[in-house]
Each structure stands twice: as C-alpha cells, then as structure tokens.
Design an enzyme around this catalytic site. Structure first.
Site, PDB file in Angstrom:
ATOM      1  N   GLU A  92       0.830  -1.210   0.000  1.00 35.39           N
ATOM      2  CA  GLU A  92       0.000   0.000   0.000  1.00 35.39           C
ATOM      3  C   GLU A  92       0.860   1.254   0.000  1.00 35.39           C
ATOM      4  OE1 GLU A  92      -3.121  -0.059  -1.212  1.00 35.39           O
ATOM      5  OE2 GLU A  92      -3.530  -1.493   0.401  1.00 35.39           O
ATOM      6  N   HIS A  93       0.594   2.151  -0.931  1.00 37.88           N
ATOM      7  CA  HIS A  93       1.300   3.427  -1.108  1.00 37.88           C
ATOM      8  C   HIS A  93       2.748   3.222  -1.550  1.00 37.88           C
ATOM      9  CE1 HIS A  93      -1.739   6.374   0.354  1.00 37.88           C
ATOM     10  NE2 HIS A  93      -2.231   5.281   0.908  1.00 37.88           N
ATOM     11  N   THR A  94       3.076   2.009  -1.946  1.00 36.26           N
ATOM     12  CA  THR A  94       4.410   1.745  -2.481  1.00 36.26           C
ATOM     13  C   THR A  94       4.515   2.075  -3.959  1.00 36.26           C
ATOM     14  OG1 THR A  94       3.691  -0.551  -2.719  1.00 36.26           O
ATOM     15  CG2 THR A  94       5.059  -0.033  -0.806  1.00 36.26           C
TER      16      THR A  94
ATOM     17  N   ALA B  52     -14.817   3.269  -2.278  1.00 32.45           N
ATOM     18  CA  ALA B  52     -14.554   2.160  -1.371  1.00 32.45           C
ATOM     19  C   ALA B  52     -13.098   1.703  -1.405  1.00 32.45           C
ATOM     20  CB  ALA B  52     -15.471   0.979  -1.715  1.00 32.45           C
TER      21      ALA B  52
ATOM     22  N   LEU C  74     -11.547   0.641  -4.092  1.00 31.49           N
ATOM     23  CA  LEU C  74     -11.490  -0.518  -4.979  1.00 31.49           C
ATOM     24  C   LEU C  74     -11.270  -0.117  -6.438  1.00 31.49           C
ATOM     25  CD1 LEU C  74     -14.419  -2.519  -3.351  1.00 31.49           C
ATOM     26  CD2 LEU C  74     -11.963  -2.735  -2.890  1.00 31.49           C
ATOM     27  N   SER C  75     -10.800   1.100  -6.649  1.00 28.24           N
ATOM     28  CA  SER C  75     -10.381   1.583  -7.972  1.00 28.24           C
ATOM     29  C   SER C  75     -11.510   1.734  -8.968  1.00 28.24           C
ATOM     30  CB  SER C  75      -9.284   0.676  -8.558  1.00 28.24           C
ATOM     31  OG  SER C  75      -8.160   0.681  -7.739  1.00 28.24           O
ATOM     32  N   SER C  76     -12.607   2.305  -8.529  1.00 31.59           N
ATOM     33  CA  SER C  76     -13.706   2.564  -9.462  1.00 31.59           C
ATOM     34  C   SER C  76     -13.278   3.541 -10.554  1.00 31.59           C
ATOM     35  CB  SER C  76     -14.919   3.114  -8.706  1.00 31.59           C
ATOM     36  OG  SER C  76     -14.596   4.300  -7.997  1.00 31.59           O
TER      37      SER C  76
ATOM     38  N   ASP D 296      -3.341   0.913  -9.725  1.00 30.33           N
ATOM     39  CA  ASP D 296      -4.756   0.686  -9.993  1.00 30.33           C
ATOM     40  C   ASP D 296      -5.025   0.428 -11.465  1.00 30.33           C
ATOM     41  OD1 ASP D 296      -4.940   1.212  -7.332  1.00 30.33           O
ATOM     42  OD2 ASP D 296      -6.014   3.111  -7.540  1.00 30.33           O
TER      43      ASP D 296
ATOM     44  N   TYR E 132      -3.864  12.415   0.833  1.00 31.14           N
ATOM     45  CA  TYR E 132      -3.119  11.495  -0.016  1.00 31.14           C
ATOM     46  C   TYR E 132      -1.905  12.217  -0.611  1.00 31.14           C
ATOM     47  CZ  TYR E 132      -2.366   7.921  -3.643  1.00 31.14           C
ATOM     48  OH  TYR E 132      -1.825   6.958  -4.448  1.00 31.14           O
TER      49      TYR E 132
END
Length: 387
Positions: free
Chosen positions: A33-35, A126, A128-130, A175, A227
């Site tokens: 995550e965030h890598t 969410a 989940l990359s919408s 993503d 972010y």
C-alpha cells in the site's frame, strides 16, 4: 448492469448500435500500500465488479459521455469538444473518461471523437479503484476502435497520466495496471518501477479459504489533500536520504536510514512504512509460491499496523473491522486502498466466514456506524472486449 443492457442503453441514447462493448474491473490490493508511487512492489488482483462501456467512434472532434449510474438532471448525455479538454477543468465523473481521451491525444494518438455509454458495479469511494476501471475501459475501447496498437502497460500509463494531470489526483500506477493486466485466479506481483509483472496463482477456495472485502462505506477522495501530503512526504524522505525513490532503501539498511533522518518524525514514519511494506510484498509472494497461503495472515496484520501507526491513514471504522475480524478467528486482516475510509480485507477459513461477517456487522451496529457492505473477493479477469 451487464453488457447487453449497456449495449441496449447505448442504442436508446444514440439511436444506433455501438461498435463494441468492453469491460474493466476494479481491484483489491492484497499487500503493498502506497508503495506504487515510491517505485516499489504491489500485489493487487482484479475483482468481478467491472465498469462496462459501449463505444462508437466519431470523426467530428466531439466526445459524448453518458453514465447509467447517474440519476436526475445530472444524468444526461454530456457533450464535450476534444479541442476544449483541459486539465483540472472538470470536477465531475466525466473527468475520468475525458481525461483518457485528452491523454491519448496529448501523446499523439489520433482519437477523433466518440460516443460512450458507461455503467459500473465497482463501489465508488470504497478504495477498490472505481475510477481506474472507468479510465481503463475507455482506453481499451479507444485503443481497439482507433487501432492505436498500444500494449496494456502503455494504456495503464496513459490512464495514470489522465488521473494525475487531468483529474488532479496524485495516484500511482497500480490501480490502472491491475485493471488492465490482471488474470483470473491470480494476484499480480508488479514492480512499479519498470512495470515488470508476474502472475501468482491465488486460488483460496481450493485451499478452503476466503478473502472478504468489507466496505466501511466511509468515503474518501484521493484528490483531497491527505493522499497528496503522504506522497510529498515520501518524496521528501527520499530526497533527505539521497535516493531517487524510497524503493532504493534496502530493508537490511532501514535502521541506518532512519538514524540518518534523526528527529524528523514524519519522515521516519513514512520511510519506515514504505520500506517495510515492500518487504512484506516480497514475503507474501514467497509464501504463496511455497504453498504457505495461510502464513500470509500475519503479514497482512503487520501491514495494517504500519498503515495505522506509521502512515496514519486508517480510521476508526477500518480499525474496527480488523480488530473484530481477528478476534473472531480471521487468519489476517488489513485496510486496503488509499485510506481515510474505504475497505478492509479479511483472510479467513471458509468455515469462519459467516461468524466473522456477523461479528463485524454487530460491531458496526453497536458503535453507531452505518452497516458495512461485505462480499467475497474472487481473483478475476482484467480488462477485455466483450463484443
């Protein structure tokens, strides 16, 4: 809404059949995550939830966009002129598909216009990359229709540029690459520096396990400031350490690197998360390749602790999911996605799923939170043409 309904909706809107229908999935990130914006490692897999687009070419420099998911007056067809597309001028959902057209044209690709009708089952907000699903499905459609000849990784790069520059959200490459490149039954081990990929078999059902996604329904927006602050902080940490990106700090030299940062608490926290998270991705890959799937549970737990305590992007609802799931017998759990809301994942024995789900729902109710949405995450196919 399925492909047939989206095709029929296109006909109703535009008075003719589309030239084709495409889909692109959302994703859940198993670990890493965030890598991605630190040139590091990630391990997402595609969800069965998809964005579907029916598309036809135009030759008059006009882009017409419609979403079946937008209701009321705001749900009409939006007409844009390609020559008028400009970064950060659009703050609506249309910025994502329009940004892809802008990015393609800016890169020199001859896109002359399109009619687009979209629908998506990827939960918005969410984690989940919408947004990536919307970008990738439009990019793939235009790549096919205009015979641009772009590879999947190239489409992902252009979609990332659309989101970074046109939308104004400083996201990494994970993503879009996940949506474009994942394969059914696999997790994608991705090196975000050179976009080298390895498909890692990930069939939990065959081993008697399940991976749940718990959508807390707490909304986030990547283009909001937090972010961007984390990304800027990571870049500052890399500069202080004299490396191009935090990917370049070896895990074996982490302690020495943190000492060099001295009493810069923020830099210490951010650097420690990224370097240890890259190590966690490699550990999960090794465990899965060795057939030790259950052993990834503690790695997920450690990842959540790092995101909560060092990167500081969790929230009470996400922590409640993780704590409750673990107390109810889960093998592992962590928040996933950009943070500040969104979803958590829970690795569990199949026999424990109902118990864990009930415990999480009851914990949310007793805490006064809105009921979470819980569903099983099944590694699914990446973007593709449906018809």
């Amino acid at each position: 809404m399925g492909a047939v309904q989206v095709r029929d909706g296109f006909v109703e809107l535009y008075g003719t059949a589309p030239e084709g229908v495409w889909s692109a999935p959302g994703r859940v990130n198993l670990i890493g995550e965030h890598t991605d914006y630190n040139d590091g490692f990630v391990m997402p897999f595609a969800l069965p939830h998809t964005a579907i687009a029916a598309v036809s070419r135009r030759t008059d420099g006009v882009l017409r966009l419609h979403s079946a998911d937008i209701e009321g007056d705001a749900g009409g067809v939006v007409e844009l002129r390609l020559d008028d597309l400009a970064p950060e001028a659009d703050h609506n959902w249309t910025a994502y598909p329009a940004g892809v057209v802008w990015a393609l044209r800016e890169a020199g690709h001859a896109v002359t216009g399109a009619d687009v009708h979209l629908s998506s089952t990827v939960p918005s907000g969410a984690g989940l990359s919408s947004s990536a699903a919307l970008e990738v499905v439009v990019a793939l459609a235009l790549n096919d229709l205009f015979e641009l000849g772009l590879q999947r990784w190239q489409l992902a790069r252009l979609c990332q540029r659309a989101e970074n520059v046109y939308v104004g959200a400083p996201t990494g490459i994970m993503d879009q690459t996940a949506s474009a490149c994942c394969e059914e039954g696999h997790a994608l081990f991705l090196d975000t520096r050179d976009l080298s990929q390895k498909q890692i078999p990930f069939d939990l059902a065959a081993e008697g396990m399940r991976l749940l996604v718990v959508d807390t329904r707490v909304k986030h927006a990547h283009s909001d400031g937090e972010y961007g602050k984390r990304r800027a902080g990571c870049e500052r940490g890399a500069a202080l350490l004299g490396v191009d990106a935090l990917r370049d700090v070896p895990y074996t030299e982490l302690d020495a690197a943190l000492e060099r940062l001295g009493d810069d608490e923020e830099a210490v926290r951010l650097v420690r998360h990224i370097v240890t998270e890259d190590e966690r991705v490699e550990k999960v890959v090794a465990l899965l390749e060795a057939g030790e799937t259950r052993a990834i549970g503690p790695v997920l737990i450690a990842g959540h602790a790092s995101l909560r305590d060092d990167f500081r992007i969790s929230c009470p609802e996400l922590d409640l999911v993780v704590d409750t799931a673990l107390a109810s017998g889960a093998l592992g759990a962590r928040m996933t996605g950009g943070g500040f809301g969104g979803s958590a994942i829970v690795l569990a024995e199949a026999a424990d799923v109902d118990t864990i789900t009930k415990a999480v729902e009851e914990a949310f109710a007793s805490s006064g939170y809105a009921a979470p949405r819980v569903f099983e995450a099944v590694p699914s196919a990446g973007a593709r043409r449906l018809s």
